[in-house]
Each structure stands twice: as C-alpha cells, then as structure tokens.
Design a protein around this motif. Structure first.
Motif, mmCIF file in Angstrom:
data_model
loop_
_atom_site.group_PDB
_atom_site.id
_atom_site.type_symbol
_atom_site.label_atom_id
_atom_site.label_comp_id
_atom_site.label_asym_id
_atom_site.label_seq_id
_atom_site.Cartn_x
_atom_site.Cartn_y
_atom_site.Cartn_z
ATOM 1 N N LYS A 29 1.280 4.225 -3.376
ATOM 2 C CA LYS A 29 1.360 5.632 -2.831
ATOM 3 C C LYS A 29 2.667 6.630 -3.707
ATOM 4 O O LYS A 29 2.863 7.523 -3.750
ATOM 5 N N ASN A 30 3.153 5.953 -4.037
ATOM 6 C CA ASN A 30 5.020 6.292 -4.736
ATOM 7 C C ASN A 30 5.190 6.252 -5.924
ATOM 8 O O ASN A 30 6.035 5.805 -6.761
ATOM 9 N N MET A 45 0.970 -1.346 -0.256
ATOM 10 C CA MET A 45 0.052 -0.031 -0.311
ATOM 11 C C MET A 45 0.760 1.312 -0.132
ATOM 12 O O MET A 45 0.661 2.260 -0.442
ATOM 13 N N ALA A 46 2.002 0.955 0.633
ATOM 14 C CA ALA A 46 2.270 2.165 1.094
ATOM 15 C C ALA A 46 4.188 2.647 -0.929
ATOM 16 O O ALA A 46 3.956 3.541 -1.164
#
Length: 246
Positions: A170-171, A166-167
């Motif tokens: 975001k990138n 999920m992190a």
C-alpha cells in the motif's frame, strides 16, 4: 535443576539476539508489537481452541519440569522396596501400615495401601497399571500442548509476514517506507520459527522425556510392591528391580 535446560535457554537467546546484532539488524529489528500480537497471541488462541481446560491446566503445572524435573532416585527406591520386603517377611504385611503416612507420592501410597490390605497381586497389578496408564496419558496430552504451539507458531509467522507485505504494497508510492516495512514483515516469521524451534518444541520433547522416566519409575514400583505382596525374597526383589536402573 536441569543444568542442560538452563544452558540451552541461554544459548538460544544468545544465538537469536547475537545473530541479529551481528547481521546488522540490531535489537530493534527483533521487536514488533504487530508480529507479537499475530504470532504469540495467535498461537495461544489456537492452542486454547484445541485443548480441553484440564489438559491446558496440567500443561501449566508441568512446564516447570523443564528446569526443575521431579526428583527420581531409582537406587533409593529399590533400597526402600527391599527394606519393606524384609519387614513384611519378618513381621507381616500389616507391619507396613505405619509407613503409609510417610509417603508423599500418591501412587506409591496407594500401592502400599493395597499391599497392607492384602489385595491379590494380579488385581493389584491391574489397578496400578490402569492408574499409571491414565496418569501417563494425561501428562503426555499436556506435553503435546507445547508441541501443538510449535506447529502453529511458524504458520502464524508466515501469516504475519504476508499481512506485513500487504501493508508494504500500500506504500509502494513512498520508497522511503519500503525497507522498514519489509523488515517488519519478516519479523513475524522470525517470531514464529524461533519460538517453535527454540522454545515450544524443545519444551515438549523435554517434558515427554520426564514423563517417560516417571512411567518407568511407576513400573518399577508396581513390580516391587507385587513382589512384596507375594512374599518374595528381598534379594530377588533387588535383583529384579536393578534392571530398571539402566
């Protein structure tokens, strides 16, 4: 010391660390504070929610048995039972009373006290079997603490991997961060699966084996003490108890 447990623990670390190095991930690829927090602390949290305090305390007390199990010498115990039987037949059951203070095992001391007190053999059997069952049940429950940790850890590893991905999502606009982020996400999966299969589940299985051997030893003691109380011939006692050695 249990040499097999020591060798197993060392080989487990070699397999994990050596595999990481040989695969090119390096030692740094195995370290992730976020994965440690999610998997290890999460596993501890789960088992604390599941386990009563007295069971968890017992688990901490017996975990050392993996590397240093309680000494067990069935041959020496049989010789002791035969010696006590000879003494009781020659001098009476009260002659065994001075031996009570020499016994460090509470179960053996309690059984010998019953013999000295002249408790009926059938009553003695019932009381000692209840005591043995209660001790075995308590210890098995303690061993299952590590079994439960082995069940929770892989699932929490998957949760850690999902949170890591999920992190990464975001990138997506920054490709330079994708490779490192995905690698870090899967570190949590390694923590979960490795801790379960190289530590928690083997520990639970080893403890269950030790506990089973202790149960067999208590069964042998019950048979020996009852035979002494009944005034059975020492040779017959030795023959009967020898079956427990195998």
């Amino acid at each position: 010391m249990d040499i097999l447990s020591i060798i197993g623990a060392i080989l487990g670390l070699v397999a994990l660390i050596g595999g990481s190095v040989l695969k090119g991930a390096g030692l740094s690829g195995l370290w992730s504070p976020a994965a440690f927090t999610i998997v290890i602390l999460g596993t501890i949290a789960s088992i604390l929610l599941q386990t009563p305090m007295h069971t968890f305390r017992r688990a901490l007390q017996i975990v050392g048995w993996v590397f240093r199990p309680p000494p067990q010498d069935h041959v020496a115990l049989i010789a002791l039972m035969v010696e006590w039987s000879s003494t009781a037949r020659k001098q009476g059951l009260l002659a065994l009373e001075p031996l009570l203070e020499q016994q460090s095992d509470p179960f053996l001391r309690k059984g010998l006290q019953m013999v000295v007190d002249g408790v009926e053999p059938e009553t003695m059997r019932q009381m000692l079997e209840i005591e043995s069952f209660a001790q075995n049940h308590h210890d098995i429950a303690a061993a299952k603490v590590f079994e439960g940790m082995g069940i929770y850890a892989p699932t929490l590893g998957i949760i850690g991997a999902v949170l890591g991905l999920m992190a990464v999502m975001k990138n997506l606009a920054d490709p330079s961060k994708l490779g490192h982020g995905i690698a870090a996400a899967f570190t949590a999966t390694i923590y979960g699966i490795a801790s379960a299969n190289l530590a928690f589940l083997p520990i639970a299985s080893k403890l269950k084996g030790v506990i089973h051997r202790q149960e067999v030893e208590r069964e042998m003691l019950i048979e020996g003490l009852i035979a002494i109380a009944e005034g059975e011939n020492p040779r017959n006692i030795e023959s009967r108890l020898s079956g427990f050695v195998h």
